[in-house]
Design an enzyme around this catalytic site. Structure first.
Site, PDB file in Angstrom:
ATOM      1  N   GLU A 177      -2.265 -14.901 -27.652  1.00 20.88           N
ATOM      2  CA  GLU A 177      -1.069 -14.478 -26.921  1.00 20.88           C
ATOM      3  C   GLU A 177      -1.224 -14.693 -25.411  1.00 20.88           C
ATOM      4  OE1 GLU A 177       1.847 -10.575 -26.245  1.00 20.88           O
ATOM      5  OE2 GLU A 177       0.068 -10.388 -27.507  1.00 20.88           O
ATOM      6  N   LYS A 219       1.223 -16.749 -30.085  1.00 23.15           N
ATOM      7  CA  LYS A 219       2.234 -15.745 -29.724  1.00 23.15           C
ATOM      8  C   LYS A 219       2.566 -15.901 -28.233  1.00 23.15           C
ATOM      9  CE  LYS A 219       3.318 -10.803 -29.642  1.00 23.15           C
ATOM     10  NZ  LYS A 219       2.972  -9.429 -30.112  1.00 23.15           N
ATOM     11  N   SER A 261       8.575 -10.482 -27.484  1.00 30.75           N
ATOM     12  CA  SER A 261       9.889 -10.150 -26.913  1.00 30.75           C
ATOM     13  C   SER A 261       9.799  -9.888 -25.417  1.00 30.75           C
ATOM     14  CB  SER A 261      10.514  -8.960 -27.638  1.00 30.75           C
ATOM     15  OG  SER A 261       9.619  -7.868 -27.720  1.00 30.75           O
TER      16      SER A 261
END
Length: 340
Positions: A177, A219, A261
């Site tokens: 991520e 991610k 998000s």
């Protein structure tokens, strides 16, 4: 390392148009969100909240895996059933956040590097014994005046790659991520430039650390204008920029891209993911999925507010958001779904 098992788990994490529920907030972050809603900031409140999330009926229809925090991985339902068993029994793959948080990068004002590599091999072995099948490590990249520096990008890319290699050695699928933050007034073009540079750096380092790309999940952030930017592109424009950036920087061997998000509203995150899949899904080498935290949890938390009487309604809100995002993976999400 069992290469086939890693590949199978990674594929399962993005199969069936499902996504990941990120419920791996640290205790301080959880308490910040609780405080805003008047929820007691206690161990029992955290346990009860996580039980409400993980026991949501039908959650496995649209959620393939749940990212847990260290405390959560060790917690149980009120009846004594471990959360890991609850997840596995529901067909949800349990995962674990393993980084120690983003800290100030020495000599680089305004920039951060994620820590947690020391002792990671032993921690991963323990998590495997406890039932985890994947892990997550988040790097934070800030866009600002003269930043990010190449030094910051390199430091975070190296840490992500070393983490990923250690995960695969232990038999865990690494979620990688690298998050370029939405904070600031930068344009979508500037976000594109930084995101592309960060992703190239990350995959260079993963190649050097011999990470098997077929056994990992990326991610990243979506390519977005800063929250304070005067121009806010529509979902189709965000989809175009994001997919173009991913095609430039993400190898086809990666099975799935599960977007974070990052502070977007629940509805906007769904709309942007939907635009990507509606416009490009049939032409892409990897699945475009979701790994949302607040964009899945926040509506449920606002309903729950620490009251057992609100559990069912809160679970219905979580189920609804997960269903909306599954529809977005299919390119079938519509704002009208929010009124049902």
């Amino acid at each position: 390392m069992n290469a086939q098992q890693l590949k199978d788990t990674a594929q399962a994490m993005v199969a069936g148009d499902k996504g990941l529920l990120a419920m791996d907030e640290s205790n301080p972050t959880c308490h910040q969100r609780f405080a805003k809603l008047g929820i007691p900031q206690t161990v029992e409140s955290r346990r009860a909240y996580r039980e409400m999330l993980i026991t949501t009926p039908g959650l496995n229809e649209s959620i393939s895996g749940a990212i847990l925090y260290d405390e959560t991985l060790r917690q149980q339902k009120k009846d004594g059933t471990p959360f890991v068993k609850v997840a596995l029994d529901a067909g949800i793959i349990p995962g674990i956040k393993v980084d120690a948080g983003a800290k100030a990068l020495a000599g680089h004002p305004g920039e951060k590097v994620t820590e947690g590599l020391d002792g990671l091999r032993d921690r991963l072995a323990e998590y495997v014994q406890m039932g985890a099948r994947f892990a997550k490590w988040r790097a934070v990249i800030v866009i600002g005046d003269g930043i990010p520096s190449r030094d910051c990008i390199a430091a975070n890319a190296h840490a992500l790659a070393r983490y990923a290699a250690l995960c695969q050695e232990a038999g865990l699928v690494p979620i990688v991520e690298p998050e370029v933050l939405m904070d600031g007034d930068h344009s979508i073009e500037r976000c594109f430039e930084v995101t592309e540079e960060v992703l190239h750096a990350v995959f260079r380092q993963m190649y050097m650390q011999r990470v098997m790309l077929e056994g990992m999940i990326l991610k990243p952030n979506m390519v977005l204008p800063g929250l304070a930017c005067s121009t806010q592109e529509n979902p189709d424009e965000v989809a175009d920029a994001t997919v173009r950036c991913m095609l430039r920087a993400v190898p086809a061997a990666v099975p799935g891209i599960a977007f974070l998000s990052g502070g977007q509203t629940a509805e906007l995150a769904s709309a942007r993911l939907n635009a990507m899949n509606a416009r490009f899904k049939s032409r892409l080498p990897w699945a475009l999925a979701f790994s949302f935290a607040r964009a899945l949890q926040q509506p449920a938390m606002e309903i729950w507010r620490g009251d057992d009487a609100n559990v069912r309604a809160a679970q219905q809100a979580l189920y609804h958001r997960a269903t909306c995002n599954q529809a977005a993976r299919r390119g079938e999400y519509d704002a009208a779904m929010e009124k049902t």
